[in-house]
Scaffold this active site. Structure first.
Site, PDB file in Angstrom:
ATOM      1  N   ARG A 125      -2.788   2.788  -6.774  1.00 34.42           N
ATOM      2  CA  ARG A 125      -3.951   2.002  -7.210  1.00 34.42           C
ATOM      3  C   ARG A 125      -4.741   2.782  -8.242  1.00 34.42           C
ATOM      4  O   ARG A 125      -4.663   3.992  -8.316  1.00 34.42           O
ATOM      5  CB  ARG A 125      -4.843   1.669  -6.008  1.00 34.42           C
ATOM      6  CG  ARG A 125      -4.253   0.568  -5.122  1.00 34.42           C
ATOM      7  CD  ARG A 125      -5.152   0.287  -3.934  1.00 34.42           C
ATOM      8  NE  ARG A 125      -6.493  -0.051  -4.356  1.00 34.42           N
ATOM      9  CZ  ARG A 125      -7.607   0.449  -3.819  1.00 34.42           C
ATOM     10  NH1 ARG A 125      -7.534   1.308  -2.836  1.00 34.42           N
ATOM     11  NH2 ARG A 125      -8.781   0.096  -4.269  1.00 34.42           N
ATOM     12  N   LYS A 190      -4.582   9.481   5.326  1.00 32.20           N
ATOM     13  CA  LYS A 190      -3.853   8.311   4.795  1.00 32.20           C
ATOM     14  C   LYS A 190      -2.381   8.331   5.196  1.00 32.20           C
ATOM     15  O   LYS A 190      -1.665   9.296   4.928  1.00 32.20           O
ATOM     16  CB  LYS A 190      -4.000   8.294   3.273  1.00 32.20           C
ATOM     17  CG  LYS A 190      -3.388   7.065   2.602  1.00 32.20           C
ATOM     18  CD  LYS A 190      -4.025   6.848   1.245  1.00 32.20           C
ATOM     19  CE  LYS A 190      -3.251   5.884   0.381  1.00 32.20           C
ATOM     20  NZ  LYS A 190      -3.980   5.540  -0.851  1.00 32.20           N
ATOM     21  N   ARG A 326     -15.691   5.784  -0.166  1.00 39.75           N
ATOM     22  CA  ARG A 326     -15.482   6.986   0.641  1.00 39.75           C
ATOM     23  C   ARG A 326     -16.578   7.091   1.697  1.00 39.75           C
ATOM     24  O   ARG A 326     -17.726   6.665   1.475  1.00 39.75           O
ATOM     25  CB  ARG A 326     -15.385   8.240  -0.214  1.00 39.75           C
ATOM     26  CG  ARG A 326     -16.546   8.540  -1.083  1.00 39.75           C
ATOM     27  CD  ARG A 326     -16.309   9.866  -1.832  1.00 39.75           C
ATOM     28  NE  ARG A 326     -17.595  10.333  -2.317  1.00 39.75           N
ATOM     29  CZ  ARG A 326     -18.162   9.899  -3.430  1.00 39.75           C
ATOM     30  NH1 ARG A 326     -17.573   8.981  -4.175  1.00 39.75           N
ATOM     31  NH2 ARG A 326     -19.344  10.358  -3.784  1.00 39.75           N
TER      32      ARG A 326
HETATM   33  C1  BTN Z   1      -2.188   3.501  -3.390  1.00 37.31           C
HETATM   34  O1  BTN Z   1      -2.569   4.072  -4.421  1.00 37.31           O
HETATM   35  O2  BTN Z   1      -2.677   3.739  -2.297  1.00 37.31           O
HETATM   36  C2  BTN Z   1      -1.091   2.455  -3.487  1.00 37.31           C
HETATM   37  C3  BTN Z   1       0.272   3.078  -3.418  1.00 37.31           C
HETATM   38  C4  BTN Z   1       1.412   2.083  -3.471  1.00 37.31           C
HETATM   39  C5  BTN Z   1       2.756   2.764  -3.534  1.00 37.31           C
HETATM   40  C6  BTN Z   1       3.895   1.815  -3.402  1.00 37.31           C
HETATM   41  S1  BTN Z   1       5.441   2.636  -3.162  1.00 37.31           S
HETATM   42  C7  BTN Z   1       6.291   1.135  -3.392  1.00 37.31           C
HETATM   43  C8  BTN Z   1       5.593   0.391  -4.499  1.00 37.31           C
HETATM   44  N1  BTN Z   1       6.105   0.777  -5.791  1.00 37.31           N
HETATM   45  C9  BTN Z   1       5.196   1.417  -6.527  1.00 37.31           C
HETATM   46  O3  BTN Z   1       5.388   1.885  -7.675  1.00 37.31           O
HETATM   47  N2  BTN Z   1       4.043   1.508  -5.855  1.00 37.31           N
HETATM   48  C10 BTN Z   1       4.134   0.868  -4.565  1.00 37.31           C
END
Ligand code: BTN
Length: 332
Positions: A125, A190, A326
Site C-alpha cells: 500500500r 503485522k 498508528r
Molecule cells: C501492504 O502494504 O500492507 C499490502 C501488501 C500486499 C502484498 C500482496 S502480496 C500479493 C499481492 N501482490 C502484490 O504485488 N501485492 C499483494
C-alpha cells in the site's frame, strides 16, 4: 535488482519438500542437470533466504519441510467452493496484483486466483514494496468483478482483511485482529497486508484485484528489511501449511464478497469491529496531504470509513487507502 527465478529452481526445491536429505547425484539425475548445477541453484535459494543444510556424503535438505503450493491440494481443501475459482499457481512473477490486473484486461473471469511461490517486485500500500520469502510467505491475488461502480467497493478492502483474519483464526491459538483498513495483526505485529486495486466506471461495471501477502516463516534477513514489527505463522505455532491456509483464505473471501454484493459492508461491520485492534484507543491519522490528526478510534461506519473522535467529542469519518494510522501512547 531482484529477478525472476531460474525455471529449474522450484522443480528442484519440490524434490526437497519432505525436509529429508537427498543426494546431489540423485537430484541431478531426476532433474536431468549436472551436480554443479544443483549446487548453484541451491546457493541461489539460500541467497533468497531459504535455509538449506548440506552434508558431505548425505546431500541436501531443507531446514524446514516446505509445503509448496499445489493447485490440486488447494482445490481439494476448498471442496464444493472450488467451483467459484479459477486457480493458477506460478513459480515466479513480479507482482501477482500487476499480473492479475493485466489478465483482467484480457477478460479473466470473476474468481480468478493467481498465487506465486516468489514475487520479485511485490507491491504494498501507499507505493511501498512488499517483501515475501521463498517458501516462507503466501502471496496471491483474487479478481472480483462487480456490476456496481467503484464507489460501491469501499468496504471491500476491510472485508478482505476480515476474511484473512477469520482464516488465520481457524488455525491459530493467537487471535488475529485488524488495523484499519485491512492490516492483519497479532499482538500489534503485522501478520498480513492487503492491497486492493480497482478499475471501472462510477456507474459500473467495475473490478477489484485483492492482493494478499501473509508471513508464514520469514527469514531473519527479510525481517530486517521490513521497517515495522512483524510476526509469522511459524512463531505463532500454526502448522496447517500454506495450501490449507490459501484454501481457507479463498473460502472466507468468497463468503465476504457474496455478503458485500448482497447487503453492502453494513452486513460485516459488527464483525469487523469485533476484530478491531485499536477500538477505543488513542490513534494518530496521517492524511494524504501529510496533516496529522489525533483522536480516539471510534470504529468504522457502514461504508468502511474510519471513525475518529477528537478531543472535543466530535466524530468524523475518513475514507481512502492513502491514510495511515498508528496507535498513540495515552498521556500519563
Ligand atoms: C501492504 O502494504 O500492507 C499490502 C501488501 C500486499 C502484498 C500482496 S502480496 C500479493 C499481492 N501482490 C502484490 O504485488 N501485492 C499483494
Amino acid at each position: 535488482m531482484p529477478q525472476r527465478l531460474p525455471s529449474s529452481l522450484l522443480p528442484l526445491l519440490r524434490c526437497l519438500a519432505d525436509g529429508r536429505f537427498h543426494s546431489g547425484e540423485v537430484l541431478a539425475e531426476r532433474l536431468a542437470m549436472s551436480r554443479a548445477n544443483v549446487c548453484n541453484l541451491l546457493h541461489q535459494a539460500e541467497s533468497l533466504g531459504l535455509a538449506i543444510h548440506a552434508l558431505r556424503g548425505r546431500g541436501y535438505r531443507l531446514a524446514h519441510a516446505a509445503d509448496w503450493l499445489d493447485a490440486d491440494r488447494v482445490r481439494g481443501a476448498l471442496g464444493a467452493r472450488a467451483a467459484h475459482f479459477t486457480l493458477r499457481i506460478v513459480d515466479s512473477v513480479d507482482s501477482t496484483n500487476r499480473a492479475l490486473l493485466e489478465a483482467a484486461q484480457r477478460g479473466a473471469p470473476d474468481g480468478t486466483v493467481l498465487a506465486a511461490e516468489h514475487q520479485f517486485a511485490g507491491r504494498g500500500r501507499r507505493g511501498r514494496a512488499w517483501q515475501s520469502a521463498l517458501g516462507g510467505s503466501l502471496a496471491f491475488s483474487v479478481l472480483w468483478r462487480f456490476d456496481a461502480g467503484i464507489a460501491a467497493l469501499g468496504g471491500l478492502s476491510l472485508a478482505a482483511g476480515l476474511a484473512v483474519a477469520r482464516a488465520v483464526n481457524r488455525h491459530s491459538r493467537h487471535r488475529a485482529g485488524l488495523k484499519w483498513p485491512n492490516d492483519v495483526l497479532v499482538g500489534h505485529r503485522k501478520l498480513a497486508g492487503i492491497l486492493v486495486e480497482v478499475q471501472g466506471d462510477s456507474e459500473g461495471p467495475s473490478l477489484a484485484v485483492v492482493g494478499i501477502g501473509l508471513n508464514v516463516r520469514l527469514p531473519p534477513a527479510q525481517r530486517e528489511a521490513i521497517d515495522q514489527a512483524v510476526v509469522d505463522l511459524a512463531e505463532m505455532g500454526v502448522t496447517c501449511g500454506r495450501n490449507t491456509l490459501l484454501a481457507a483464505c479463498l473460502a472466507e473471501l468468497h463468503d465476504v464478497v457474496v455478503r458485500l454484493r448482497r447487503d453492502g459492508f453494513r452486513a460485516l461491520r459488527a464483525e469487523w469491529e469485533a476484530h478491531h485492534a485499536h477500538a477505543g484507543a488513542p490513534v494518530t491519522l496521517t492524511l494524504p496531504d501529510a496533516r496529522t490528526l489525533h483522536g480516539i478510534a471510534a470504529g468504522v461506519d457502514e461504508r468502511g470509513a474510519f471513525l475518529l473522535t477528537d478531543d472535543s467529542g466530535v466524530t468524523r469519518a475518513f475514507h481512502g487507502g492513502e491514510i495511515s494510522l498508528r496507535p498513540r501512547r495515552r498521556q500519563p
